[in-house]
Design an enzyme around this catalytic site. Structure first.
Site, PDB file in Angstrom:
ATOM      1  N   HIS A  28       0.807  -1.217   0.000  1.00 18.52           N
ATOM      2  CA  HIS A  28       0.000   0.000   0.000  1.00 18.52           C
ATOM      3  C   HIS A  28       0.842   1.271   0.000  1.00 18.52           C
ATOM      4  O   HIS A  28       0.330   2.360  -0.252  1.00 18.52           O
ATOM      5  CB  HIS A  28      -1.001   0.003   1.167  1.00 18.52           C
ATOM      6  CG  HIS A  28      -0.404   0.183   2.527  1.00 18.52           C
ATOM      7  ND1 HIS A  28      -0.212  -0.864   3.391  1.00 18.52           N
ATOM      8  CD2 HIS A  28       0.037   1.281   3.174  1.00 18.52           C
ATOM      9  CE1 HIS A  28       0.309  -0.410   4.519  1.00 18.52           C
ATOM     10  NE2 HIS A  28       0.480   0.886   4.404  1.00 18.52           N
TER      11      HIS A  28
ATOM     12  N   ASP B 179       0.028  -7.712   1.394  1.00 13.72           N
ATOM     13  CA  ASP B 179       0.477  -6.320   1.516  1.00 13.72           C
ATOM     14  C   ASP B 179       2.001  -6.203   1.517  1.00 13.72           C
ATOM     15  O   ASP B 179       2.584  -5.509   2.345  1.00 13.72           O
ATOM     16  CB  ASP B 179      -0.110  -5.664   2.771  1.00 13.72           C
ATOM     17  CG  ASP B 179       0.001  -4.136   2.726  1.00 13.72           C
ATOM     18  OD1 ASP B 179       0.185  -3.598   1.627  1.00 13.72           O
ATOM     19  OD2 ASP B 179      -0.095  -3.509   3.799  1.00 13.72           O
TER      20      ASP B 179
ATOM     21  N   GLY C 268       4.126   6.786   7.977  1.00  8.77           N
ATOM     22  CA  GLY C 268       5.489   6.785   7.478  1.00  8.77           C
ATOM     23  C   GLY C 268       6.310   5.609   7.954  1.00  8.77           C
ATOM     24  O   GLY C 268       7.364   5.313   7.387  1.00  8.77           O
ATOM     25  N   ASN C 269       5.863   4.934   9.019  1.00  9.00           N
ATOM     26  CA  ASN C 269       6.551   3.725   9.481  1.00  9.00           C
ATOM     27  C   ASN C 269       6.242   2.515   8.603  1.00  9.00           C
ATOM     28  O   ASN C 269       6.949   1.496   8.659  1.00  9.00           O
ATOM     29  CB  ASN C 269       6.135   3.371  10.915  1.00  9.00           C
ATOM     30  CG  ASN C 269       6.944   4.091  11.967  1.00  9.00           C
ATOM     31  OD1 ASN C 269       6.413   4.894  12.734  1.00  9.00           O
ATOM     32  ND2 ASN C 269       8.247   3.818  12.020  1.00  9.00           N
ATOM     33  N   SER C 270       5.187   2.611   7.808  1.00 10.21           N
ATOM     34  CA  SER C 270       4.724   1.462   7.051  1.00 10.21           C
ATOM     35  C   SER C 270       5.802   0.921   6.126  1.00 10.21           C
ATOM     36  O   SER C 270       6.419   1.651   5.362  1.00 10.21           O
ATOM     37  CB  SER C 270       3.519   1.848   6.211  1.00 10.21           C
ATOM     38  OG  SER C 270       2.989   0.721   5.581  1.00 10.21           O
TER      39      SER C 270
END
Length: 488
Positions: A118, A148, A222-224
């Site tokens: 994503h 994902d 933003g950690n994703s």
């Protein structure tokens, strides 16, 4: 408006205000005796963590993942509840240019990088920034929306620092873990916590086949896609989601197990797509009513509601009313435990399934089938057509895999599959990854080489007629190449 608090699973990308000049920051307390020192892990692994920037210059494809607006919300509220990591830095309509930020980590010195699907889903360009401030263009090698996971590749940068891959199956609640990422764009931010639970199935429609690692590590937008480390400095998870009623971190975060992520990576590298096992049953949890009706000793397992005709389950003799208590030696405590285990089983593998039928335990040997592949998944494993004519059309193609060929009723040597739509003209015509091109200007194409030959002479201003198959429908689509290969 109702004041009832909506609790929602979301990926971390909420647009929030950053620190104001007058904000007062609390002083860090001195380290207590017996607490772990993370400095060595950070110094060794931070160079292998990257900031991922995805840019969108056209409307996002229909297949792009995202959280739909909740019923009863006005547009402003719906905007707040969009998917979290990888969301545009500033709110904007879907058809406007935008940029999203996430994290990733290098898994090999030759430039392979893992992030979340994503984060880069539908992006026109993807770049990564290293700790030494180098910015490199990344190629999306493959994606899998079900798990994902996205696999990126950078080249021409020499040998790169890489993380050490650990074993997520050895994780236990209470263990210390550490995250490195770019929350709100603050790159190389380090946060820590403990494993809260393992094998956590969230029951979501987007990821029903994933058993997450639950932690209390602070995770935000933003950690994703960033790494989750154990105390040995090994990556054990890919940070992915939070559970929140406010949109911000509230002590519950979820990571994709690294064992699952690496399984996806290996499949994308070797065959260009991800296969998952399928049992062919509809199940429901064993609740108190089922316990009473079947006179069970406790609420444990998954009860079979329906069995699909011709499925692996039917061939093995599973029946509605059977209670599945164990799968391949793994106890099924609740219904949500079963789908991830089946999904991770290689199709064609025979596994024992322990059931309860008519009050008696019984074991059935089931040869697991293949789950239909996600048509939105794409991968480039060296079979794409990079010819000038194909580039002018804004399309990348690859061979049609046997599973898709069977689903569409195609014969061997018939058609090529679209793996990526980079051109605006092709996107506006409605072409999508997974579509199969059968003809180019009334010439049949049954291989990547044939497609390359058929489009070799395409130039600016030309109109090309494609016969495209999607599902059970075929249609002619005409694409006109923009002048000077510039799309407006």
């Amino acid at each position: 408006m109702s004041n009832r608090l909506f609790s929602s699973l979301m990926c971390c990308a909420l647009v929030m205000g950053l620190a104001s000049p007058g904000m007062v920051w609390a002083q860090a307390a001195p380290a207590s005796a017996g607490l772990p020192d993370f400095t060595g892990i950070v110094q060794k692994n931070a160079p292998a963590v990257v900031q991922v920037e995805a840019k969108y210059t056209a409307r996002r494809p229909k297949g792009a993942r995202g959280m739909p607006p909740m019923q009863g919300m006005d547009p402003g509220q719906a905007e707040i509840f969009r998917r979290f990591f990888g969301m545009p830095m500033m709110p904007s309509p879907e058809d406007q240019a935008r940029t999203s930020l996430g994290s990733g980590f290098i898994i090999s010195s030759d430039g392979y990088i893992i992030t979340n699907n994503h984060v880069v889903d539908g992006a026109d360009t993807v770049t990564v920034r290293l700790q030494d401030r180098r910015t490199l263009t990344a190629k999306v090698i493959g994606t899998d929306s079900t798990y994902d996971i996205a696999l990126l590749k950078v080249t021409g940068s020499g040998s790169l620092p890489a993380v050490i891959i650990g074993n997520s199956q050895s994780l236990k609640p209470g263990q210390w873990v550490l995250a490195i990422g770019s929350p709100f764009g603050f790159d190389y931010t380090v946060t820590q916590g403990i494993v809260s639970a393992v094998g956590r199935n969230l029951g979501s429609q987007d990821q029903p086949a994933t058993s997450f690692i639950q932690t209390d590590v602070p995770i935000n937008r933003g950690n994703s896609g960033g790494p989750l480390f154990n105390l040995q400095g090994q990556v054990v998870g890919v940070n992915s989601q939070i559970y929140s009623s406010s949109g911000g971190y509230q002590g519950v975060a979820f990571s994709i197990p690294i064992d699952l992520a690496m399984n996806v990576v290996d499949q994308l590298k070797t065959k260009g797509y991800v296969t998952r096992g399928q049992l062919g049953v509809e199940i429901k949890p064993v609740d108190d009513d089922v316990v009473k009706a079947l006179k069970l000793d406790r609420a444990q397992g998954a009860i079979v509601v329906t069995v699909s005709p011709g499925s692996a389950a039917q061939k093995a003799g599973l029946q509605p009313g059977d209670v599945i208590r164990a799968y391949n030696g793994r106890t099924i405590d609740q219904g949500a435990d079963l789908p991830p285990l089946v999904s991770m089983t290689k199709p064609g593998t025979t596994v024992p399934i322990q059931i309860l039928r008519d009050g008696k335990d019984k074991t059935l040997d089931v040869t697991i089938g293949t789950m239909p592949r996600d048509k939105n998944a794409m991968a480039d494993i060296g079979t794409s057509a990079p010819s000038k004519g194909a580039d002018a059309l804004g399309l990348t193609v690859q061979g049609v895999d046997p599973s898709t060929r069977s689903q569409l009723g195609l014969q061997p040597g018939e058609g090529v599959a679209i793996s990526n739509v980079a051109g605006q003209v092709a996107a506006q015509a409605g072409l999508q990854p997974g579509d199969v091109i059968l003809m180019v200007n009334q010439k049949k194409v049954g291989s990547v080489d044939a497609f390359r030959v058929a489009t070799a002479d395409v130039k600016a201003g030309d109109t090309v007629l494609l016969l495209v198959r999607r599902g059970d429908t075929s249609n002619f689509i005409a694409l006109t190449v923009p002048d000077d290969n510039k799309e407006g």
